[in-house]
Motif scaffolding. Structure first.
Motif, mmCIF file in Angstrom:
data_model
loop_
_atom_site.group_PDB
_atom_site.id
_atom_site.type_symbol
_atom_site.label_atom_id
_atom_site.label_comp_id
_atom_site.label_asym_id
_atom_site.label_seq_id
_atom_site.Cartn_x
_atom_site.Cartn_y
_atom_site.Cartn_z
ATOM 1 N N HIS A 60 33.126 41.094 20.818
ATOM 2 C CA HIS A 60 32.834 42.321 21.557
ATOM 3 C C HIS A 60 33.862 43.390 21.159
ATOM 4 O O HIS A 60 34.870 43.565 21.831
ATOM 5 N N PRO A 61 33.615 44.094 20.047
ATOM 6 C CA PRO A 61 34.601 45.071 19.578
ATOM 7 C C PRO A 61 34.803 46.246 20.528
ATOM 8 O O PRO A 61 35.843 46.889 20.489
ATOM 9 N N GLY A 62 33.836 46.510 21.380
ATOM 10 C CA GLY A 62 33.981 47.580 22.365
ATOM 11 C C GLY A 62 33.815 47.107 23.788
ATOM 12 O O GLY A 62 33.604 47.894 24.699
ATOM 13 N N GLY A 63 33.908 45.771 24.003
ATOM 14 C CA GLY A 63 33.738 45.206 25.334
ATOM 15 C C GLY A 63 32.281 44.968 25.689
ATOM 16 O O GLY A 63 31.363 45.490 25.056
ATOM 17 N N GLU A 64 32.089 44.143 26.717
ATOM 18 C CA GLU A 64 30.749 43.820 27.212
ATOM 19 C C GLU A 64 30.813 43.657 28.723
ATOM 20 O O GLU A 64 31.732 43.032 29.257
ATOM 21 N N GLU A 65 29.840 44.229 29.423
ATOM 22 C CA GLU A 65 29.668 43.937 30.847
ATOM 23 C C GLU A 65 28.207 43.584 31.070
ATOM 24 O O GLU A 65 27.312 44.147 30.432
ATOM 25 N N PHE A 66 27.976 42.641 31.993
ATOM 26 C CA PHE A 66 26.590 42.283 32.273
ATOM 27 C C PHE A 66 26.447 41.840 33.722
ATOM 28 O O PHE A 66 27.412 41.399 34.366
ATOM 29 N N VAL A 86 29.909 40.261 35.195
ATOM 30 C CA VAL A 86 30.959 39.798 34.285
ATOM 31 C C VAL A 86 31.385 40.944 33.373
ATOM 32 O O VAL A 86 30.539 41.706 32.877
ATOM 33 N N ARG A 87 32.699 41.050 33.150
ATOM 34 C CA ARG A 87 33.253 41.946 32.136
ATOM 35 C C ARG A 87 34.049 41.116 31.132
ATOM 36 O O ARG A 87 34.994 40.424 31.505
ATOM 37 N N ASN A 88 33.650 41.201 29.861
ATOM 38 C CA ASN A 88 34.374 40.578 28.765
ATOM 39 C C ASN A 88 35.065 41.680 27.966
ATOM 40 O O ASN A 88 34.393 42.534 27.378
ATOM 41 N N VAL A 106 22.823 44.412 30.472
ATOM 42 C CA VAL A 106 24.054 44.345 29.691
ATOM 43 C C VAL A 106 24.383 45.687 29.050
ATOM 44 O O VAL A 106 23.486 46.413 28.606
ATOM 45 N N LYS A 107 25.681 45.997 29.017
ATOM 46 C CA LYS A 107 26.192 47.213 28.371
ATOM 47 C C LYS A 107 27.260 46.793 27.363
ATOM 48 O O LYS A 107 28.170 46.031 27.699
ATOM 49 N N LEU A 108 27.149 47.308 26.136
ATOM 50 C CA LEU A 108 28.029 46.926 25.038
ATOM 51 C C LEU A 108 28.767 48.138 24.480
ATOM 52 O O LEU A 108 28.209 49.242 24.411
ATOM 53 N N MET A 109 30.009 47.898 24.065
ATOM 54 C CA MET A 109 30.832 48.887 23.354
ATOM 55 C C MET A 109 31.010 50.165 24.154
ATOM 56 O O MET A 109 30.880 51.266 23.635
ATOM 57 N N GLN A 110 31.356 50.009 25.438
ATOM 58 C CA GLN A 110 31.526 51.175 26.302
ATOM 59 C C GLN A 110 32.830 51.114 27.101
ATOM 60 O O GLN A 110 32.971 51.811 28.103
ATOM 61 N N VAL A 119 36.553 40.168 34.416
ATOM 62 C CA VAL A 119 35.995 40.183 35.769
ATOM 63 C C VAL A 119 34.828 39.215 35.844
ATOM 64 O O VAL A 119 33.963 39.201 34.953
ATOM 65 N N VAL A 120 34.794 38.401 36.890
ATOM 66 C CA VAL A 120 33.626 37.583 37.223
ATOM 67 C C VAL A 120 33.460 37.653 38.739
ATOM 68 O O VAL A 120 34.334 37.194 39.475
ATOM 69 N N VAL A 121 32.371 38.235 39.215
ATOM 70 C CA VAL A 121 32.106 38.378 40.647
ATOM 71 C C VAL A 121 30.664 37.978 40.913
ATOM 72 O O VAL A 121 29.739 38.534 40.307
ATOM 73 N N ASN A 122 30.467 37.030 41.815
ATOM 74 C CA ASN A 122 29.120 36.707 42.290
ATOM 75 C C ASN A 122 28.937 37.393 43.641
ATOM 76 O O ASN A 122 29.621 37.065 44.610
ATOM 77 N N HIS A 123 28.020 38.355 43.695
ATOM 78 C CA HIS A 123 27.909 39.171 44.917
ATOM 79 C C HIS A 123 27.399 38.368 46.111
ATOM 80 O O HIS A 123 27.561 38.783 47.258
#
Length: 218
Positions: A60-66, A86-88, A106-110, A119-123
């Motif tokens: 993940h060169p710019g990070g990943e959140e999903f 999750v945020r990687n 999912v959002k990549l490279m942002q 971050v790992v959160v189960n709502h």
């Protein structure tokens, strides 16, 4: 590829508006919401894994959140059931798969370079807090600089005050329905509001929203 790449314009994509597109791996399909680039891209997507499918190992060169929307998403670190955010961070790697099938947003490279939080959160198991409006509950998932990511749970009949987004905003309607003076957004709708955007959201039937603000400024 450039898809919804002008971030000065509002975008609304409702269920059925975006086609499912096959990824390079069998059993993994994507609905592309915005994208700048080809396979390595700044991208916002909904990704669907068929049971037993997996994606190849990647960084993940710019990070990943999903956010896991349904089913169970997995990698070598563990299993992430529906409702997990999750945020990687930048530079992380994994080999994702799904035994039973799943859908993720999912959002990549942002990511900002300085934002290194994992971050790992189960709502379903987190402590929600009262929001600004009566009956509104909120769960903050992440904050960094001007960026904030949270879930909002709005009861039926929620009336909104005007909202102004100096740094822009995104919404994903997870359950129920959201409305504003421009239209109606059923579950599965994605909205991107450019910097300076103003609207007055409300919900007649109640809704659960994923919200991200303050991240679209230049």
């Amino acid at each position: 590829m450039r898809l919804n790449a002008d971030f000065s314009l509002p975008v609304v994509i409702r269920p059925g508006d975006a086609p499912w597109v096959a990824s390079p791996l069998p059993g993994v399909e994507r609905q592309m919401l915005d994208r700048i680039g080809e396979e390595l891209a700044r991208a916002t997507s909904i990704v669907r894994y068929a049971p037993g499918s997996q994606f190849s190992a990647h960084a993940h060169p710019g990070g990943e959140e999903f956010l896991v929307l349904d089913g169970v998403f997995s990698d070598e670190r563990g299993d992430y059931p529906a409702g997990t955010y999750v945020r990687n961070p930048i530079g992380s790697r994994h080999t994702p798969f799904s035994r039973e099938g799943c859908t993720i947003f999912v959002k990549l490279m942002q990511f900002a370079v300085e934002d290194t939080a994992e971050v790992v959160v189960n709502h379903h198991h987190a402590a929600w807090q009262p929001g600004a409006a009566p009956g509104l509950d909120e769960l903050v998932l992440h904050r960094f600089a001007t960026e904030q990511v949270l879930l909002q749970r709005c009861p039926a009949g929620t009336t909104g005050a005007p909202r102004h987004y100096p740094g822009g905003a995104e919404y994903l309607v997870l359950q129920g329905g959201l409305q504003d003076e421009r239209g109606t957004y059923p579950a599965g709708s994605w909205l991107r509001c450019p910097p300076g955007f103003t609207h007055t959201p409300f919900s007649s039937e109640g809704c659960l929203l994923w919200c991200k603000t303050g991240h679209l400024a230049a």
